[in-house]
Design an enzyme around this catalytic site. Structure first.
Site, short mmCIF file in Angstrom:
data_model
loop_
_atom_site.label_atom_id
_atom_site.label_comp_id
_atom_site.label_asym_id
_atom_site.label_seq_id
_atom_site.Cartn_x
_atom_site.Cartn_y
_atom_site.Cartn_z
N HIS A 135 -14.39 -13.33 4.15
CA HIS A 135 -13.10 -13.60 3.52
C HIS A 135 -12.76 -15.09 3.60
O HIS A 135 -13.32 -15.83 4.41
CB HIS A 135 -11.98 -12.81 4.21
CG HIS A 135 -11.92 -11.38 3.77
ND1 HIS A 135 -12.74 -10.41 4.29
CD2 HIS A 135 -11.13 -10.77 2.86
CE1 HIS A 135 -12.46 -9.25 3.71
NE2 HIS A 135 -11.49 -9.43 2.84
N LYS A 139 -6.98 -15.80 6.06
CA LYS A 139 -6.74 -14.39 6.41
C LYS A 139 -6.32 -14.27 7.88
O LYS A 139 -6.97 -14.85 8.76
CB LYS A 139 -7.99 -13.56 6.12
CG LYS A 139 -7.82 -12.08 6.36
CD LYS A 139 -8.93 -11.26 5.72
CE LYS A 139 -8.80 -9.78 6.05
NZ LYS A 139 -7.50 -9.23 5.63
N1 LIG Z 1 -5.20 -3.74 -0.03
C1 LIG Z 1 -5.72 -4.76 -0.74
O1 LIG Z 1 -6.39 -4.56 -1.78
C2 LIG Z 1 -5.49 -6.15 -0.27
C3 LIG Z 1 -4.79 -6.35 0.88
N2 LIG Z 1 -4.50 -7.61 1.31
C4 LIG Z 1 -3.65 -7.70 2.49
O2 LIG Z 1 -2.34 -8.04 2.07
C5 LIG Z 1 -1.68 -8.79 3.09
C6 LIG Z 1 -1.14 -10.09 2.50
O3 LIG Z 1 -2.22 -10.89 2.08
P1 LIG Z 1 -1.96 -12.28 1.32
O4 LIG Z 1 -1.13 -12.07 0.12
O5 LIG Z 1 -3.28 -12.92 1.19
O6 LIG Z 1 -1.11 -13.06 2.42
P2 LIG Z 1 -0.07 -14.28 2.20
O7 LIG Z 1 0.10 -14.89 3.54
O8 LIG Z 1 -0.52 -15.12 1.07
O9 LIG Z 1 1.28 -13.54 1.74
C7 LIG Z 1 2.10 -12.80 2.57
C8 LIG Z 1 3.53 -13.02 2.12
O10 LIG Z 1 4.35 -12.11 2.81
C9 LIG Z 1 5.52 -12.79 3.21
N3 LIG Z 1 6.14 -12.07 4.31
C10 LIG Z 1 5.82 -12.09 5.62
N4 LIG Z 1 6.65 -11.29 6.31
C11 LIG Z 1 7.50 -10.75 5.40
C12 LIG Z 1 8.58 -9.82 5.49
N5 LIG Z 1 8.97 -9.32 6.67
N6 LIG Z 1 9.24 -9.48 4.36
C13 LIG Z 1 8.88 -10.00 3.17
N7 LIG Z 1 7.85 -10.88 3.02
C14 LIG Z 1 7.18 -11.23 4.12
C15 LIG Z 1 5.04 -14.20 3.55
O11 LIG Z 1 6.11 -15.14 3.56
C16 LIG Z 1 4.04 -14.43 2.43
O12 LIG Z 1 4.67 -14.99 1.29
C17 LIG Z 1 -2.72 -8.97 4.20
O13 LIG Z 1 -2.54 -7.95 5.18
C18 LIG Z 1 -4.03 -8.79 3.49
O14 LIG Z 1 -5.07 -8.35 4.32
C19 LIG Z 1 -4.94 -8.71 0.64
C20 LIG Z 1 -5.68 -8.57 -0.50
C21 LIG Z 1 -6.01 -7.27 -1.05
O1 LIG Z 2 -6.70 -10.59 3.24
C1 LIG Z 2 -7.37 -10.38 2.21
O2 LIG Z 2 -7.63 -11.28 1.41
C2 LIG Z 2 -7.86 -9.03 1.96
N1 LIG Z 2 -7.44 -8.08 2.74
C3 LIG Z 2 -7.81 -6.71 2.64
C4 LIG Z 2 -8.62 -6.30 3.86
O3 LIG Z 2 -8.33 -6.76 4.97
O4 LIG Z 2 -9.55 -5.50 3.71
C5 LIG Z 2 -8.46 -6.36 1.33
C6 LIG Z 2 -9.39 -7.42 0.80
O5 LIG Z 2 -10.52 -7.41 1.59
C7 LIG Z 2 -8.71 -8.78 0.78
#
Ligand SMILES: NC(=O)C1=CN([C@@H]2O[C@H](COP(=O)(O)OP(=O)(O)OC[C@H]3O[C@@H](n4cnc5c(N)ncnc54)[C@H](O)[C@@H]3O)[C@@H](O)[C@H]2O)C=CC1
Ligand SMILES: O=C(O)C1=N[C@H](C(=O)O)C[C@H](O)C1
Length: 249
Positions: A135, A139
């Site tokens: 990643h 992350k």
């Molecule tokens: N299930 C999936 O397909 C995917 C899951 N993810 C997961 O999604 C999560 C976020 O990833 P990113 O967007 O890359 O992180 P990021 O750090 O870019 O975005 C997170 C956002 O959430 C906000 N935030 C934090 N606490 C908050 C709260 N209490 N209320 C509202 N907003 C809040 C932050 O200020 C930030 O803008 C991670 O856990 C990541 O692993 C990421 C990509 C794909």
């Molecule tokens: O943080 C990410 O970027 C991602 N988070 C998810 C994970 O932890 O599996 C999904 C994807 O891999 C991207």
């Protein structure tokens, strides 16, 4: 589009995934974004939404989910960090809400979901398996939610097939060199700028190996799954873990 659009809220709306989700829902003909909330903002803005998508942080997601359930708002959650204890807590909150749906998916990319399913199938035929997830270096959590879910699927498939993990002769090891152990599967995490989200599941057998690999090159890869989740959660009460259960794989 005919009919009333689904009223969608997004939590973590200024983050990498949240911003992408806002754009995707705004572009969907059957959805209207009614709230886009980020850290420090009032969750009350979400009360006009039918479905809220959460891409925030493992430390924030449980409080968010409790708020959504308390306010009878369906949830589609991509945020990682869900232990079995956390899932049990969510099931508990939903007990008195028979019509409410929560979908928690460690990965919304179709290829990643298929890769996990293929790995689950392969696990019945190989006693040795390891996962490498790669990643971007922004992350927060390691290993990835996807890798942890994949390891769990492999571990459960092995138990069902009566397979015990294969031989590993390592007796001397620098701490961490063999990765983390999840459901008896070794998981290795790589963090590098330039990467998005990638996973390799490696199986070893007699004179052969099998490698299943998935690459998300861009965060738009997650959006068809997110939109599918929003559409399906309205008609899927209770807690659903994994997009594979929505795709009926
Ligand atoms: N299930 C999936 O397909 C995917 C899951 N993810 C997961 O999604 C999560 C976020 O990833 P990113 O967007 O890359 O992180 P990021 O750090 O870019 O975005 C997170 C956002 O959430 C906000 N935030 C934090 N606490 C908050 C709260 N209490 N209320 C509202 N907003 C809040 C932050 O200020 C930030 O803008 C991670 O856990 C990541 O692993 C990421 C990509 C794909
Ligand atoms: O943080 C990410 O970027 C991602 N988070 C998810 C994970 O932890 O599996 C999904 C994807 O891999 C991207």
């Amino acid at each position: 589009m005919t009919g009333t659009p689904i009223r969608v809220g997004v939590l973590g709306a200024r983050g990498r995934m949240g911003a992408e989700a806002v754009r995707a829902a705004e572009a969907a003909p059957d959805m209207a974004v009614v709230a886009a909330v980020d850290a420090g903002e009032d969750l009350a803005a979400l009360t006009g939404a039918q479905v809220v998508v959460d891409f925030t942080h493992p430390d924030a997601v449980m409080d968010n989910l409790r708020f959504l359930v308390e306010h009878d708002i369906h949830a589609v959650v991509g945020t990682t960090g869900f232990s079995s204890g956390r899932l049990a807590q969510v099931r508990g909150w939903l007990k008195d809400k028979p019509e409410l749906g929560v979908l928690i998916a460690p990965n919304f990319a179709l290829g990643a979901v298929l890769a996990m399913r293929f790995a689950e199938q392969a696990a019945k035929f190989y006693d040795s398996a390891e996962i490498i997830e790669l990643h971007h270096n922004r992350k927060a959590d390691a290993p990835s939610g996807t890798a942890a879910h994949t390891a769990q699927l492999i571990g459960k498939a092995r138990v069902q097939a009566g397979i015990t993990p294969g031989e590993d002769a390592t007796t001397s090891e620098v701490d961490g060199a063999r990765g983390a152990v999840i459901f008896d599967v070794r998981v290795h995490s790589v963090r590098l700028p330039g990467l998005v989200a990638h996973e390799e599941i490696l199986f070893g057998g007699q004179g052969e190996t099998l490698t299943i690999r998935h690459d998300s090159m861009d965060r738009s890869s997650f959006m068809p799954g997110v939109l599918l989740g929003v559409r399906s959660v309205l008609a899927k009460p209770g807690l659903t873990v994994g997009l594979e259960n929505v795709l009926d794989l």
